[in-house]
Enzyme design. Sequence first.
Site, mmCIF file in Angstrom:
data_model
loop_
_atom_site.group_PDB
_atom_site.id
_atom_site.type_symbol
_atom_site.label_atom_id
_atom_site.label_comp_id
_atom_site.label_asym_id
_atom_site.label_seq_id
_atom_site.Cartn_x
_atom_site.Cartn_y
_atom_site.Cartn_z
ATOM 1 N N ARG A 173 108.222 19.719 65.822
ATOM 2 C CA ARG A 173 109.053 20.928 65.715
ATOM 3 C C ARG A 173 109.820 20.899 64.396
ATOM 4 O O ARG A 173 109.952 21.904 63.723
ATOM 5 C CB ARG A 173 109.997 21.027 66.905
ATOM 6 C CG ARG A 173 109.385 21.633 68.167
ATOM 7 C CD ARG A 173 108.176 20.867 68.687
ATOM 8 N NE ARG A 173 107.621 21.377 69.906
ATOM 9 C CZ ARG A 173 107.904 20.910 71.134
ATOM 10 N NH1 ARG A 173 108.715 19.877 71.285
ATOM 11 N NH2 ARG A 173 107.335 21.447 72.189
ATOM 12 N N ASP A 202 102.062 18.631 68.326
ATOM 13 C CA ASP A 202 102.537 19.639 69.281
ATOM 14 C C ASP A 202 102.071 21.009 68.782
ATOM 15 O O ASP A 202 101.360 21.102 67.780
ATOM 16 C CB ASP A 202 104.071 19.574 69.449
ATOM 17 C CG ASP A 202 104.478 19.874 70.903
ATOM 18 O OD1 ASP A 202 104.112 20.960 71.396
ATOM 19 O OD2 ASP A 202 105.130 19.036 71.532
ATOM 20 N N HIS A 277 100.125 21.710 74.668
ATOM 21 C CA HIS A 277 100.865 21.511 73.412
ATOM 22 C C HIS A 277 99.893 21.210 72.268
ATOM 23 O O HIS A 277 100.111 20.282 71.484
ATOM 24 C CB HIS A 277 101.905 20.395 73.571
ATOM 25 C CG HIS A 277 103.072 20.803 74.427
ATOM 26 N ND1 HIS A 277 103.946 21.809 74.086
ATOM 27 C CD2 HIS A 277 103.505 20.348 75.635
ATOM 28 C CE1 HIS A 277 104.869 21.946 75.029
ATOM 29 N NE2 HIS A 277 104.619 21.087 75.993
ATOM 30 N N ASP A 339 102.112 16.746 79.479
ATOM 31 C CA ASP A 339 103.141 17.607 80.096
ATOM 32 C C ASP A 339 102.821 19.078 79.869
ATOM 33 O O ASP A 339 102.157 19.445 78.905
ATOM 34 C CB ASP A 339 104.522 17.283 79.522
ATOM 35 C CG ASP A 339 104.590 17.482 78.014
ATOM 36 O OD1 ASP A 339 103.601 17.146 77.339
ATOM 37 O OD2 ASP A 339 105.605 17.994 77.515
ATOM 38 N N GLU A 340 103.349 19.892 80.750
ATOM 39 C CA GLU A 340 103.453 21.339 80.554
ATOM 40 C C GLU A 340 102.140 21.996 80.128
ATOM 41 O O GLU A 340 102.137 22.857 79.252
ATOM 42 C CB GLU A 340 104.552 21.635 79.519
ATOM 43 C CG GLU A 340 105.915 21.099 79.943
ATOM 44 C CD GLU A 340 107.022 21.337 78.911
ATOM 45 O OE1 GLU A 340 108.151 21.583 79.336
ATOM 46 O OE2 GLU A 340 106.740 21.256 77.696
ATOM 47 N N TRP A 482 114.038 15.943 71.321
ATOM 48 C CA TRP A 482 113.192 17.091 70.942
ATOM 49 C C TRP A 482 113.894 17.831 69.823
ATOM 50 O O TRP A 482 115.121 17.942 69.795
ATOM 51 C CB TRP A 482 112.956 17.990 72.165
ATOM 52 C CG TRP A 482 112.287 17.249 73.282
ATOM 53 C CD1 TRP A 482 112.857 16.807 74.438
ATOM 54 C CD2 TRP A 482 110.911 16.831 73.347
ATOM 55 N NE1 TRP A 482 111.927 16.147 75.210
ATOM 56 C CE2 TRP A 482 110.728 16.153 74.565
ATOM 57 C CE3 TRP A 482 109.821 16.969 72.483
ATOM 58 C CZ2 TRP A 482 109.496 15.605 74.950
ATOM 59 C CZ3 TRP A 482 108.597 16.431 72.867
ATOM 60 C CH2 TRP A 482 108.441 15.755 74.076
HETATM 61 C C1 ACM Z 1 108.936 17.185 78.113
HETATM 62 O O1 ACM Z 1 110.161 17.238 77.950
HETATM 63 N N1 ACM Z 1 108.214 18.279 78.083
HETATM 64 C C2 ACM Z 1 108.255 15.927 78.322
#
Ligand code: ACM
Length: 542
Positions: A173, A202, A277, A339-340, A482
């Site tokens: 990011r 990402d 991601h 994730d996600e 993050w």
């Molecule tokens: C995360 O915070 N998406 C691992």
Amino acid sequence: MKRLFFIFVFCSYFVSSTAQNAYNIVPQPVIVKSQADKFVFNKGTRVIIPEGDPAMHNASFALIERFMTASDIALKEETLSEENKDMTNAVFFKTDPKMTNKEGYRLKITKERIEVEAAEAVGFFYAMQTIRQLLPPEIEKSTTSGVEWAVPCVEIEDAPRYAYRGLMVDVSRHFSSVKDVKRYIDLLAFHKINTFHWHLTDDQGWRIEIKKYPKLSEISAWRYRTLIGHGNAAAKDRKYKQERYGGFYTQEEIKDVVAYAGKKFVTIIPEIEMPGHALAALTAYPELSCTGGPFEVEGNWGIFNDIYCTRDETFRFLEDVLSEVMELFPGTYVHIGGDEAKKTRWERCHHCQSKINELGLKNEEELQSWFITRIEKFVRSKGRRIIGWEEVTEGGISPEVTVMAWRGIQKGITAARQGHDVIMAPQTFCYLDYYQSKDRETEPLANGGYLPLDKVYSFDPTPQELSAQEAKHILGGQANLWREYIPAETHLEYMLFPRLAALAEAVWSSRDGKDYEDFKKRLVSGVLKHYAALGINYANHP
Ligand code: ACM
Ligand code: ZN
């Protein structure tokens, strides 16, 4: 428990009974026995190390380097011999192979000399970090004069509670230079944190050169707009900075950072995100998606629909990427994200749906398990292991997979009970991108959430409800940073420090000896002064 209590009372007695010396060490060592008087470093002080292990130089250099930078003292390193074994004005390293925790050490500082015992170089290295914290904070500066380089006499016994003590930094990011990454590694060492989890890929940028796929550096590493303000703004209100932003690490740079980290006893875990991601990679290689694209490297924050398709080309790509990654990073673990990953595209993709039918799977969650399992087997065939964010357990997965719990402690408990090794990084205690003060108006823009210093300090990676057997699966804990809202290094420092010190104590020091007020005292009287001397823009909430 009773014994620990006794040790605690015993130490408290010693600490409080001798007034003149204060020991502002973070994380708090297991045992600190206060002594009167001090040892003073001067131009004649030597560091005497055992022969044979080249890593010992890295341990002693941790101290030598500080003096070299801060003062006109060039500490002389010698190997242990008959002539020097009884010398005064020296720091002695003595190997004790019987010490069971290889990161542990014993440190005895007297007026005449300093004795350090450890089983391995890493233990000596951590003893040097303790000495560093006992020295005047000017030891962190690049030039000084008129400082008395004294450390208080003391006897310390120390070893970490957990073998895994980590920090994740997201460089997708917002990007960090090699110089900055090395600075993080130095600061991890200062806090006795031994793992740097490098979030390299990402949606918003791919940050590692892969020789076989040059478009990852040419295309995936760059975005052409970046959202201004918070990601939860309505689409119609969004404004962007229209500017090329990005960067990547060449393989030569990665090798340099890995070697640097090795000298500071920090292991780097690279993270290559899959199956979600992945927009930065898909922008360069849209044929790896379900729809074929086109895509752009994202300038928004969030979770996006387009993820890797489950066709064979994806696995050829990911296995090639991971092969180059494993060549560069010597550690046991590779983090594969997980994730996600939204299943929207898989639900409508004829490749993915045929795969579900062909394999007799129930749904897209099981398809994700199959995806991760295929990658896990590949990584294991190379003698390495994978870590995945907790979502990798959805749909079932081999207990070989180490799980990084992030949505709460409970996810980690479930995974440990399923027999997975677990690294606890719950957002409730470990997400340093959250606000650290209730007064948001005076704080820089953050991800939301509220995580003050005392909450981080109260983090206990091993929930009480786990049985002794289950608790063995908790390898340790980690803070996550993050970077959606953290472009500048000064801002990054503000988010990390001193909350990282609280995390360090949570994963190093014993549960029974924890005391927030005492931690704060050590922080204010010691560690924050070292931060200031280092020029760190720490958050001065304590
Ligand atoms: C995360 O915070 N998406 C691992
Ligand atoms: Zn597909």
